[in-house]
Design a protein around this motif. Structure first.
Motif, PDB file in Angstrom:
ATOM      1  N   GLY A  50       0.818  -1.214   0.000  1.00  0.00           N
ATOM      2  CA  GLY A  50       0.000   0.000   0.000  1.00  0.00           C
ATOM      3  C   GLY A  50       0.854   1.267   0.000  1.00  0.00           C
ATOM      4  O   GLY A  50       0.350   2.356  -0.228  1.00  0.00           O
ATOM      5  N   VAL A  51       2.157   1.123   0.283  1.00  0.00           N
ATOM      6  CA  VAL A  51       3.063   2.281   0.268  1.00  0.00           C
ATOM      7  C   VAL A  51       4.064   2.114  -0.883  1.00  0.00           C
ATOM      8  O   VAL A  51       4.178   2.982  -1.740  1.00  0.00           O
ATOM      9  N   HIS A  52       4.757   0.972  -0.878  1.00  0.00           N
ATOM     10  CA  HIS A  52       5.786   0.734  -1.898  1.00  0.00           C
ATOM     11  C   HIS A  52       5.295  -0.099  -3.067  1.00  0.00           C
ATOM     12  O   HIS A  52       5.962  -0.196  -4.093  1.00  0.00           O
ATOM     13  N   PHE A  53       4.170  -0.763  -2.886  1.00  0.00           N
ATOM     14  CA  PHE A  53       3.547  -1.473  -4.008  1.00  0.00           C
ATOM     15  C   PHE A  53       2.040  -1.543  -3.732  1.00  0.00           C
ATOM     16  O   PHE A  53       1.632  -1.593  -2.570  1.00  0.00           O
ATOM     17  N   PRO A  54       1.212  -1.514  -4.813  1.00  0.00           N
ATOM     18  CA  PRO A  54      -0.237  -1.619  -4.604  1.00  0.00           C
ATOM     19  C   PRO A  54      -0.588  -2.976  -3.982  1.00  0.00           C
ATOM     20  O   PRO A  54       0.123  -3.965  -4.185  1.00  0.00           O
ATOM     21  N   PHE A  55      -1.663  -3.013  -3.181  1.00  0.00           N
ATOM     22  CA  PHE A  55      -2.058  -4.240  -2.483  1.00  0.00           C
ATOM     23  C   PHE A  55      -2.253  -5.417  -3.435  1.00  0.00           C
ATOM     24  O   PHE A  55      -2.033  -6.558  -3.061  1.00  0.00           O
ATOM     25  N   ASP A  56      -2.686  -5.137  -4.679  1.00  0.00           N
ATOM     26  CA  ASP A  56      -2.982  -6.250  -5.582  1.00  0.00           C
ATOM     27  C   ASP A  56      -1.792  -6.656  -6.460  1.00  0.00           C
ATOM     28  O   ASP A  56      -1.960  -7.380  -7.446  1.00  0.00           O
ATOM     29  N   THR A  57      -0.585  -6.187  -6.099  1.00  0.00           N
ATOM     30  CA  THR A  57       0.612  -6.598  -6.852  1.00  0.00           C
ATOM     31  C   THR A  57       0.785  -8.114  -6.755  1.00  0.00           C
ATOM     32  O   THR A  57       0.531  -8.697  -5.697  1.00  0.00           O
ATOM     33  N   LEU A 126       1.029  -6.779   5.746  1.00  0.00           N
ATOM     34  CA  LEU A 126       2.053  -7.245   4.795  1.00  0.00           C
ATOM     35  C   LEU A 126       3.215  -6.267   4.619  1.00  0.00           C
ATOM     36  O   LEU A 126       3.015  -5.116   4.240  1.00  0.00           O
ATOM     37  N   SER A 127       4.407  -6.759   4.881  1.00  0.00           N
ATOM     38  CA  SER A 127       5.617  -5.958   4.688  1.00  0.00           C
ATOM     39  C   SER A 127       6.817  -6.899   4.606  1.00  0.00           C
ATOM     40  O   SER A 127       6.813  -7.973   5.199  1.00  0.00           O
ATOM     41  N   ILE A 128       7.800  -6.495   3.833  1.00  0.00           N
ATOM     42  CA  ILE A 128       8.996  -7.327   3.639  1.00  0.00           C
ATOM     43  C   ILE A 128      10.232  -6.474   3.887  1.00  0.00           C
ATOM     44  O   ILE A 128      10.369  -5.398   3.313  1.00  0.00           O
ATOM     45  N   THR A 129      11.120  -6.954   4.748  1.00  0.00           N
ATOM     46  CA  THR A 129      12.404  -6.290   4.953  1.00  0.00           C
ATOM     47  C   THR A 129      13.510  -7.267   4.596  1.00  0.00           C
ATOM     48  O   THR A 129      13.555  -8.372   5.129  1.00  0.00           O
ATOM     49  N   ILE A 130      14.357  -6.853   3.679  1.00  0.00           N
ATOM     50  CA  ILE A 130      15.498  -7.691   3.316  1.00  0.00           C
ATOM     51  C   ILE A 130      16.789  -6.967   3.679  1.00  0.00           C
ATOM     52  O   ILE A 130      16.922  -5.767   3.469  1.00  0.00           O
ATOM     53  N   THR A 131      17.699  -7.716   4.286  1.00  0.00           N
ATOM     54  CA  THR A 131      19.063  -7.233   4.469  1.00  0.00           C
ATOM     55  C   THR A 131      19.932  -8.045   3.528  1.00  0.00           C
ATOM     56  O   THR A 131      19.959  -9.274   3.609  1.00  0.00           O
ATOM     57  N   ALA A 132      20.577  -7.353   2.607  1.00  0.00           N
ATOM     58  CA  ALA A 132      21.424  -8.026   1.624  1.00  0.00           C
ATOM     59  C   ALA A 132      22.877  -7.661   1.884  1.00  0.00           C
ATOM     60  O   ALA A 132      23.179  -6.543   2.313  1.00  0.00           O
ATOM     61  N   GLN A 133      23.756  -8.622   1.640  1.00  0.00           N
ATOM     62  CA  GLN A 133      25.179  -8.366   1.808  1.00  0.00           C
ATOM     63  C   GLN A 133      25.910  -8.731   0.525  1.00  0.00           C
ATOM     64  O   GLN A 133      25.431  -9.540  -0.273  1.00  0.00           O
ATOM     65  N   GLY A 134      27.059  -8.109   0.353  1.00  0.00           N
ATOM     66  CA  GLY A 134      27.850  -8.372  -0.832  1.00  0.00           C
ATOM     67  C   GLY A 134      29.330  -8.260  -0.514  1.00  0.00           C
ATOM     68  O   GLY A 134      29.711  -7.854   0.592  1.00  0.00           O
ATOM     69  N   LEU A 135      30.157  -8.616  -1.473  1.00  0.00           N
ATOM     70  CA  LEU A 135      31.605  -8.638  -1.264  1.00  0.00           C
ATOM     71  C   LEU A 135      32.294  -7.828  -2.352  1.00  0.00           C
ATOM     72  O   LEU A 135      31.854  -7.807  -3.500  1.00  0.00           O
ATOM     73  N   THR A 136      33.374  -7.185  -1.966  1.00  0.00           N
ATOM     74  CA  THR A 136      34.164  -6.425  -2.922  1.00  0.00           C
ATOM     75  C   THR A 136      35.628  -6.466  -2.462  1.00  0.00           C
ATOM     76  O   THR A 136      35.888  -6.510  -1.261  1.00  0.00           O
ATOM     77  N   PRO A 137      36.572  -6.515  -3.400  1.00  0.00           N
ATOM     78  CA  PRO A 137      37.979  -6.530  -2.982  1.00  0.00           C
ATOM     79  C   PRO A 137      38.264  -5.344  -2.055  1.00  0.00           C
ATOM     80  O   PRO A 137      37.771  -4.236  -2.292  1.00  0.00           O
TER      81      PRO A 137
END
Lengths: 320, 320
Positions: A50-57, A126-137
């Motif tokens: 309802g904030v970041h995507f419509p409810f019917d997504t 309904l809400s989704i929180t993702i924490t993503a990690q990555g690597l770099t030299p």
């Protein structure tokens, strides 16, 4: 179905098994063993229904987008994504919904060899929180703060189509029927510029991903790097659908402030310009030079070589 | 107030600055440079208003608890907490609320030298998701799966007071007025057993933190380690308030299945029993032996040396 069975059932069916994940989903913590001489980059993004995507997504689009917006942040650092933690709050358990949601999550994870290492499932809106990690030299990441006056300003891809889709959904603009799916796809299934980001590590002086809109995100680079910028509006990369659907002024406004593009905005000094363009061409990523940095501490725009005023507010979740 | 100013304003005022954080809050990602030969442990927990805490809970308690439940997972791995990412969804921006919430978050961060490295602020129904990370010497973490038949079963602290506080709040039990604040404090301000967890790394064969209730969490150890267990109900560590407020049977039920204790449940083999008890005594952490593991694949309980039946359902967010 109980919470733990739920987690096991839906979220442990992933194909990706990384060597640097000692212990994955199912204990109090995941355990990681990253190789030496790497920096770890970490980002967190929440999508609220309802904030970041419509409810019917569609659930697949929600899963895709929740991962994509995080990978886009990792791309902007020039890093390679590696691990995800996923916290999902659901009003109730709907198996069909969850299966589709996981498809959206795992498609991107498999493409980029990212392992889901844990998370939490709770009951609520309904809400989704993702924490993503990555690597770099070690020491080779991109940030917002390395830009210098005189550097050239670039973006990947095209701008404004996701915002155009949102305008179509909310009835603010009419789009020819055969184009609606194409631009809705840009809103629902953004493609994080992960490989482009890693390519840029060798060439760019600064980078950011376009989530809040070009003006707002360029403002972050200017502030962090203590520079100003001029955008050549004639140069903004607009899609054919955008050009066909809106008057030029409206199309430019959407490209400047629409948000949700998840393209990369980056700066390159004169010496790296040709090398970067060649490398990005080999990587298959379209890039467009849209202006240049200066010492003014402000953002200006020109059209037909003449200055034009702009509204620099951009998109904000909480308005003043 | 705009989203970005909000983040800057409230969440960048922390006292902790770790050497292994190359880039903290304010870019697309944080950048970390952990020292070599360490495992990284990662956990994610969400607290939803009205589900995990009553709507009228003080913001300081919410901030404290959101951090504490995550540090408790890190403690259960025997790791030292290092970094936090915080995603908060707020119905609106209330400065006074945010100041108090941050106090709750930062008090624990400062005590354990944990740096807030990033997050996201979104608008929607109140909910907090924290991803916490910690470090442990390579290969030396605790898990749920190392327990063996014959190992002794221990818990830290006392059990059931948080659940008792929840029963008092919902009017299911009367507590003498002078004790209400004491048990409410246990519900609102759980103390993660971070130092105890690190001490246990040398002695315990398995560990888990008590969030879902003793029976449910012991079930996770038994399942992961492929063992059974007998709990000696007479030995369960109950507070004096619990003993004074409830009949013994009710007190035991709450201690077995109440949840929200955030104590550690762990197993130790015969050879490590004395060493562990001495170390925990030096660390100032009370521990109680509450039973022993066996090869039965089930959880049993005894009272006065006689078997008694129990309800092993524990607490689940989604009931069947």
């Amino acid at each position: 179905m109980k919470e733990f069975e739920l987690i096991k059932h839906f979220f442990t069916k992933q194909a990706v098994k990384r060597k640097d994940v000692v212990l994955g989903i199912g204990d109090d913590c995941a355990v990681l063993s990253p190789i030496e001489n790497q920096n770890i980059v970490v980002t967190t993004d929440t999508l609220v229904a309802g904030v970041h995507f419509p409810f019917d997504t569609s659930p697949r689009a929600i899963g895709h987008k929740a991962v994509a917006v995080n990978l886009s942040d990792i791309a902007a650092m020039g890093a390679k994504p590696s691990w995800l933690s996923l916290a999902i709050t659901l009003p109730n358990i709907d198996e069909a919904w969850l299966i589709e949601f996981c498809e959206g999550v795992f498609e991107l994870c498999e493409f980029y060899n990212v392992e889901l290492i844990g998370g939490d499932t709770t009951q609520g809106p309904l809400s989704i929180t993702i924490t993503a990690q990555g690597l770099t030299p070690e020491g080779s990441y991109l940030s917002r703060s390395g830009a210098k006056s005189g550097d050239w300003l670039y973006v990947t891809g095209e701008l404004g189509d996701a915002a155009l889709a949102l305008q179509q959904i909310t009835g603010k603009v009419d789009i020819e029927p055969q184009f609606i799916d194409i631009i809705k796809n840009k809103l629902d299934y953004p493609k994080p510029r992960v490989l482009a980001g890693q390519t840029l590590r060798e060439y760019a002086s600064s980078a950011i991903d376009l989530s809040d809109g070009l003006i707002a995100d360029l403002g972050h680079i200017c502030q962090a790097s203590n520079v100003g910028a001029n955008i050549v509006l004639d140069a903004l990369p607009l899609s054919n659908i955008m050009r066909d659907s809106l008057l030029t002024d409206d199309a430019i406004t959407l490209a400047l402030s629409g948000g949700d593009d998840y393209e990369l905005l980056f700066t390159v000094n004169e010496d790296n310009k040709v090398g970067m363009e060649t490398a990005m061409s080999h990587a298959g990523t379209p890039v467009t030079c849209i202006g240049q940095l200066n010492a003014s501490q402000t953002i200006s725009t020109t059209l037909n070589n003449k200055p034009v005023p702009i509204n620099t507010a951009g998109f904000e979740h909480f308005s003043e």
